[in-house]
Each structure stands twice: as structure tokens, then as C-alpha cells.
Motif scaffolding. Structure first.
Motif, PDB file in Angstrom:
ATOM      1  N   TYR A 139       6.218  -6.701  -8.557  1.00 29.45           N
ATOM      2  CA  TYR A 139       5.568  -6.299  -7.540  1.00 29.45           C
ATOM      3  C   TYR A 139       4.406  -5.733  -7.804  1.00 29.45           C
ATOM      4  O   TYR A 139       4.052  -5.070  -8.765  1.00 29.45           O
ATOM      5  CB  TYR A 139       6.491  -4.804  -6.894  1.00 29.45           C
ATOM      6  N   THR A 140       3.460  -5.881  -6.545  1.00 29.50           N
ATOM      7  CA  THR A 140       2.202  -5.419  -6.782  1.00 29.50           C
ATOM      8  C   THR A 140       1.918  -4.309  -5.775  1.00 29.50           C
ATOM      9  O   THR A 140       2.241  -4.211  -4.519  1.00 29.50           O
ATOM     10  CB  THR A 140       1.085  -6.557  -6.293  1.00 29.50           C
ATOM     11  N   ILE A 141       1.778  -3.078  -6.461  1.00 28.23           N
ATOM     12  CA  ILE A 141       1.671  -1.990  -5.600  1.00 28.23           C
ATOM     13  C   ILE A 141       0.333  -1.193  -5.775  1.00 28.23           C
ATOM     14  O   ILE A 141      -0.074  -1.187  -7.105  1.00 28.23           O
ATOM     15  CB  ILE A 141       2.798  -0.639  -6.086  1.00 28.23           C
ATOM     16  N   LYS A 142      -0.245  -0.674  -4.637  1.00 27.64           N
ATOM     17  CA  LYS A 142      -1.673  -0.012  -4.676  1.00 27.64           C
ATOM     18  C   LYS A 142      -1.308   1.287  -4.269  1.00 27.64           C
ATOM     19  O   LYS A 142      -0.937   1.577  -3.008  1.00 27.64           O
ATOM     20  CB  LYS A 142      -2.561  -1.033  -3.858  1.00 27.64           C
ATOM     21  N   HIS A 143      -1.585   2.181  -4.991  1.00 28.95           N
ATOM     22  CA  HIS A 143      -1.474   3.717  -4.597  1.00 28.95           C
ATOM     23  C   HIS A 143      -2.817   3.919  -4.209  1.00 28.95           C
ATOM     24  O   HIS A 143      -3.752   4.068  -4.837  1.00 28.95           O
ATOM     25  CB  HIS A 143      -1.140   4.415  -6.113  1.00 28.95           C
ATOM     26  N   LYS A 190       0.955  -0.994  -0.189  1.00 32.05           N
ATOM     27  CA  LYS A 190      -0.132  -0.068  -0.027  1.00 32.05           C
ATOM     28  C   LYS A 190       0.929   1.241   0.104  1.00 32.05           C
ATOM     29  O   LYS A 190       1.648   1.387   0.921  1.00 32.05           O
ATOM     30  CB  LYS A 190      -1.050   0.083   1.312  1.00 32.05           C
ATOM     31  N   LEU A 191       0.536   2.103  -1.048  1.00 26.09           N
ATOM     32  CA  LEU A 191       1.473   3.028  -1.142  1.00 26.09           C
ATOM     33  C   LEU A 191       0.501   4.524  -1.096  1.00 26.09           C
ATOM     34  O   LEU A 191      -0.408   4.643  -1.639  1.00 26.09           O
ATOM     35  CB  LEU A 191       2.139   3.224  -2.626  1.00 26.09           C
ATOM     36  N   CYS A 192       1.404   5.557  -0.163  1.00 33.56           N
ATOM     37  CA  CYS A 192       0.675   6.671  -0.066  1.00 33.56           C
ATOM     38  C   CYS A 192       1.599   7.883  -0.548  1.00 33.56           C
ATOM     39  O   CYS A 192       3.056   7.528  -0.488  1.00 33.56           O
ATOM     40  CB  CYS A 192       0.296   7.063   1.349  1.00 33.56           C
ATOM     41  N   THR A 193       1.168   8.818  -1.060  1.00 32.17           N
ATOM     42  CA  THR A 193       1.930   9.897  -1.819  1.00 32.17           C
ATOM     43  C   THR A 193       1.594  11.315  -1.244  1.00 32.17           C
ATOM     44  O   THR A 193       0.457  11.506  -0.923  1.00 32.17           O
ATOM     45  CB  THR A 193       1.994   9.938  -3.311  1.00 32.17           C
ATOM     46  N   VAL A 217      11.805  10.779 -13.119  1.00 31.94           N
ATOM     47  CA  VAL A 217      11.184  10.594 -11.432  1.00 31.94           C
ATOM     48  C   VAL A 217      10.757   8.966 -11.556  1.00 31.94           C
ATOM     49  O   VAL A 217      11.006   8.416 -10.691  1.00 31.94           O
ATOM     50  CB  VAL A 217       9.834  11.323 -11.252  1.00 31.94           C
ATOM     51  N   VAL A 218      10.008   8.635 -12.547  1.00 34.08           N
ATOM     52  CA  VAL A 218       9.906   7.412 -12.953  1.00 34.08           C
ATOM     53  C   VAL A 218      10.711   6.471 -12.788  1.00 34.08           C
ATOM     54  O   VAL A 218      10.993   5.294 -11.798  1.00 34.08           O
ATOM     55  CB  VAL A 218       8.970   6.870 -14.149  1.00 34.08           C
ATOM     56  N   ARG A 241      -0.617  14.175 -11.401  1.00 38.83           N
ATOM     57  CA  ARG A 241       0.546  13.977 -11.710  1.00 38.83           C
ATOM     58  C   ARG A 241       1.042  12.927 -10.929  1.00 38.83           C
ATOM     59  O   ARG A 241       1.863  11.863 -11.461  1.00 38.83           O
ATOM     60  CB  ARG A 241       1.628  15.207 -11.813  1.00 38.83           C
ATOM     61  N   ALA A 242       0.639  12.922  -9.488  1.00 40.20           N
ATOM     62  CA  ALA A 242       1.311  11.746  -8.634  1.00 40.20           C
ATOM     63  C   ALA A 242       0.681  10.456  -9.063  1.00 40.20           C
ATOM     64  O   ALA A 242       1.387   9.474  -9.461  1.00 40.20           O
ATOM     65  CB  ALA A 242       0.934  11.959  -7.436  1.00 40.20           C
ATOM     66  N   LYS A 243      -0.727  10.570  -9.373  1.00 38.69           N
ATOM     67  CA  LYS A 243      -1.435   9.254  -9.952  1.00 38.69           C
ATOM     68  C   LYS A 243      -0.863   8.784 -11.242  1.00 38.69           C
ATOM     69  O   LYS A 243      -0.575   7.456 -11.459  1.00 38.69           O
ATOM     70  CB  LYS A 243      -2.710   9.595 -10.058  1.00 38.69           C
ATOM     71  N   LEU A 244      -0.428   9.822 -12.245  1.00 39.66           N
ATOM     72  CA  LEU A 244       0.044   9.323 -13.371  1.00 39.66           C
ATOM     73  C   LEU A 244       1.429   8.888 -13.322  1.00 39.66           C
ATOM     74  O   LEU A 244       1.675   7.826 -13.913  1.00 39.66           O
ATOM     75  CB  LEU A 244      -0.049  10.600 -14.342  1.00 39.66           C
ATOM     76  N   LEU A 245       2.330   9.397 -12.619  1.00 40.60           N
ATOM     77  CA  LEU A 245       3.346   8.916 -12.512  1.00 40.60           C
ATOM     78  C   LEU A 245       3.740   7.580 -11.770  1.00 40.60           C
ATOM     79  O   LEU A 245       4.467   6.729 -12.125  1.00 40.60           O
ATOM     80  CB  LEU A 245       4.588   9.850 -11.863  1.00 40.60           C
ATOM     81  N   ILE A 246       2.943   7.392 -10.663  1.00 42.37           N
ATOM     82  CA  ILE A 246       3.004   6.256  -9.682  1.00 42.37           C
ATOM     83  C   ILE A 246       2.275   5.035 -10.533  1.00 42.37           C
ATOM     84  O   ILE A 246       2.840   3.861 -10.599  1.00 42.37           O
ATOM     85  CB  ILE A 246       2.308   6.467  -8.473  1.00 42.37           C
ATOM     86  N   GLY A 247       1.262   5.379 -11.525  1.00 48.83           N
ATOM     87  CA  GLY A 247       0.674   4.387 -12.463  1.00 48.83           C
ATOM     88  C   GLY A 247       1.775   3.891 -13.531  1.00 48.83           C
ATOM     89  O   GLY A 247       1.547   2.834 -13.636  1.00 48.83           O
ATOM     90  N   ARG A 248       2.342   4.838 -13.794  1.00 47.54           N
ATOM     91  CA  ARG A 248       3.557   4.235 -14.785  1.00 47.54           C
ATOM     92  C   ARG A 248       4.382   3.408 -13.879  1.00 47.54           C
ATOM     93  O   ARG A 248       4.825   2.233 -14.594  1.00 47.54           O
ATOM     94  CB  ARG A 248       4.277   5.590 -15.267  1.00 47.54           C
TER      95      ARG A 248
END
Length: 117
Positions: free
Chosen positions: A34-38, A8-11, A103-104, A18-25
Motif C-alpha cells: 500500500y502507498t499511504i500518504k500521511h 491520503k490519511l489524516c489523523t 498501535v502499529v 507520536r502520530a507522525k512516528l507511529l504512522i511512519g512505521r
């Protein structure tokens, strides 16, 4: 091989789209490993405590718009609420100076050692 996680990731980013877009990438690029859930982004240092209390994240990232002092404070709050949380500050100015790809790449490069800790 089964991906590790889920994490579980928080930003903490003043530009949530932009956070959603970059973390989505990042999530897409590492999904085989890895399974990452933003789960949430907050835009203010004052909101970090409640976000961490709500979500109990495994990992928290500070975006590159924060100063070192602000990033340190954000990470301190997160560790106070969620002992054992893994935190990372993206270097200040990275997004502005080198763009979203940098950043990615930074996050993908740091992720394995961050979650292995």
C-alpha cells in the motif's frame, strides 16, 4: 506488483509527533502493498472539519486518547465532509496500556479490510 493507493490519511491525535512516528512505521511496513500518504494531523475535535475540507482524505484515524464518544464525533464530522471516507478509532488506552508497537500492529491488522470496504 504495484502497491495499492495512494491513500491520503489524516489523523486526530493530541501528540502530533507520536502520530507522525507511529504512522511512519505503518507506512514503511506496508509500502510494498500500500502507498499511504500521511497528509495532516489535527489535535482538537474542533479542527477535524477544516482538516477534512482542506485535504479530502481517503482515510482518517482517531488516536487512542479519545473516548468512544469523542471518536464517534470525530468520525461523524469526517463522514459529513468526505462521503465515503474510511475511518477507524484506535481502541481507547491502547497506546498507554500496550505501547506503540501494539498501535502499529493494530493499524496494520485493520488496514486491509478498512481500505477494501
Amino acid at each position: 506488483m504495484t502497491p495499492k493507493g495512494p491513500y491520503k490519511l489524516c489523523t486526530v491525535n493530541t501528540a502530533p509527533d507520536r502520530a507522525k512516528l507511529l504512522i511512519g512505521r505503518v507506512v514503511e511496513d506496508v509500502k510494498d502493498t500500500y502507498t499511504i500518504k500521511h497528509v495532516e494531523n489535527c489535535e482538537r475535535v474542533e479542527d477535524v472539519r477544516s482538516m477534512c475540507e482542506r485535504n479530502q482524505p481517503d482515510v482518517l484515524f482517531c488516536a487512542s486518547m479519545w473516548t468512544k464518544e469523542e471518536s464517534d464525533e470525530i468520525q461523524r464530522i469526517a463522514r459529513e465532509i468526505v462521503p465515503g471516507i474510511r475511518t477507524m478509532a484506535i481502541p481507547q488506552g491502547l497506546q498507554v496500556e500496550k505501547g506503540p508497537d501494539a498501535v502499529v500492529d493494530f493499524v496494520k491488522g485493520k488496514w486491509p479490510s478498512l481500505v477494501a470496504a
